[in-house]
Design a protein around this motif. Structure first.
Motif, short mmCIF file in Angstrom:
data_model
loop_
_atom_site.label_atom_id
_atom_site.label_comp_id
_atom_site.label_asym_id
_atom_site.label_seq_id
_atom_site.Cartn_x
_atom_site.Cartn_y
_atom_site.Cartn_z
N ASP A 61 43.99 39.93 43.09
CA ASP A 61 44.29 39.10 44.25
C ASP A 61 44.45 39.94 45.52
O ASP A 61 44.00 39.54 46.59
CB ASP A 61 45.56 38.27 44.01
CG ASP A 61 45.36 37.19 42.96
OD1 ASP A 61 44.20 36.90 42.62
OD2 ASP A 61 46.38 36.65 42.48
N LYS A 62 45.10 41.09 45.41
CA LYS A 62 45.32 41.95 46.59
C LYS A 62 44.02 42.58 47.06
O LYS A 62 43.76 42.65 48.25
CB LYS A 62 46.33 43.05 46.26
CG LYS A 62 47.71 42.57 45.99
CD LYS A 62 48.41 42.21 47.26
CE LYS A 62 49.85 41.83 46.93
NZ LYS A 62 50.52 41.23 48.04
N ILE A 63 43.21 43.05 46.12
CA ILE A 63 41.98 43.76 46.50
C ILE A 63 40.96 42.80 47.09
O ILE A 63 40.33 43.10 48.10
CB ILE A 63 41.39 44.51 45.29
CG1 ILE A 63 42.29 45.68 44.93
CG2 ILE A 63 39.97 44.99 45.56
CD1 ILE A 63 41.94 46.38 43.64
N PHE A 64 40.79 41.64 46.49
CA PHE A 64 39.74 40.71 46.91
C PHE A 64 40.26 39.57 47.79
O PHE A 64 39.51 38.65 48.10
CB PHE A 64 39.01 40.16 45.69
CG PHE A 64 38.31 41.21 44.90
CD1 PHE A 64 37.20 41.86 45.40
CD2 PHE A 64 38.78 41.59 43.65
CE1 PHE A 64 36.55 42.85 44.68
CE2 PHE A 64 38.14 42.57 42.91
CZ PHE A 64 37.03 43.21 43.43
N ASN A 65 41.52 39.62 48.17
CA ASN A 65 42.14 38.59 49.02
C ASN A 65 41.86 37.18 48.50
O ASN A 65 41.36 36.31 49.21
CB ASN A 65 41.65 38.71 50.47
CG ASN A 65 42.15 39.97 51.12
OD1 ASN A 65 43.26 40.43 50.86
ND2 ASN A 65 41.33 40.55 51.97
N SER A 66 42.19 36.97 47.23
CA SER A 66 41.96 35.66 46.63
C SER A 66 43.18 35.27 45.81
O SER A 66 44.12 36.03 45.68
CB SER A 66 40.72 35.68 45.72
OG SER A 66 41.00 36.37 44.53
N GLY A 67 43.17 34.09 45.28
CA GLY A 67 44.23 33.63 44.40
C GLY A 67 43.69 33.28 43.03
O GLY A 67 44.29 32.51 42.29
N PHE A 68 42.55 33.87 42.69
CA PHE A 68 41.84 33.52 41.46
C PHE A 68 42.13 34.46 40.30
O PHE A 68 41.68 34.21 39.19
CB PHE A 68 40.33 33.50 41.75
CG PHE A 68 39.50 32.96 40.63
CD1 PHE A 68 39.59 31.62 40.26
CD2 PHE A 68 38.63 33.78 39.94
CE1 PHE A 68 38.82 31.12 39.22
CE2 PHE A 68 37.86 33.29 38.90
CZ PHE A 68 37.95 31.96 38.55
N GLY A 69 42.89 35.52 40.50
CA GLY A 69 43.08 36.55 39.50
C GLY A 69 43.54 36.04 38.15
O GLY A 69 42.88 36.21 37.13
N GLY A 123 42.36 49.99 44.52
CA GLY A 123 43.47 49.67 45.40
C GLY A 123 44.05 50.89 46.09
O GLY A 123 44.36 50.86 47.29
N LEU A 124 44.21 51.98 45.34
CA LEU A 124 44.71 53.21 45.94
C LEU A 124 43.71 53.76 46.96
O LEU A 124 44.10 54.25 48.02
CB LEU A 124 44.99 54.25 44.87
CG LEU A 124 46.21 54.00 43.99
CD1 LEU A 124 46.27 55.02 42.86
CD2 LEU A 124 47.47 54.04 44.81
#
Length: 133
Positions: A61-69, A123-124
């Motif tokens: 969700d953080k990397i791809f700016n989504s809520g689908f994780g 992410g890093l």
């Protein structure tokens, strides 16, 4: 009650960030009681899978700016269970749901471990690039 919820969330966050720690804790503590390393390894895998699912979902969700994780992970696990159930039904004529859930959960451990490493590196890398530029 709010204090308990905050502490449980904090504990989950700490354990999920470094899934090697709960894996090792469960493996050695449960292994000391049971005296069966295979059983301890399986138990450690089963418990760590739940932590990895949550961590991978948040990383996705953080990397791809989504809520689908989390939904994507559950969808893939359900599809995998359906495919294994179909395969088992065609081969044996019956479906053992307990066995399928166990297989999907344990395969999920390996998939989530791989995704955890890959997404953590991405992410890093994103964080380092964002701080430099």
């Amino acid at each position: 009650m709010d204090w308990i919820v905050k502490n449980v969330n904090y504990l989950y966050a700490v354990l999920a960030v470094a899934p090697v720690i709960p894996f090792a804790l469960v493996y050695y503590i449960y292994g000391a009681f049971v005296k069966d390393r295979k059983k301890a390894f399986r138990m450690a895998m089963d418990i760590t899978t739940g932590l990895l699912i949550g961590c991978v979902a948040v990383l996705f969700d953080k990397i791809f700016n989504s809520g689908f994780g989390l939904y994507g992970i559950m969808l893939v696990m359900l599809l995998g269970g359906g495919l294994l159930g179909n395969l088992q039904f065609r081969k044996r004529g019956a479906v053992n749901v307990k066995h399928i859930v166990k297989v999907v959960w344990r395969l999920g451990f390996f998939a989530m471990s791989l995704l955890y490493v890959v997404l953590m590196c991405i992410g890093l890398g994103q964080t380092l690039i964002a701080t430099v530029y």
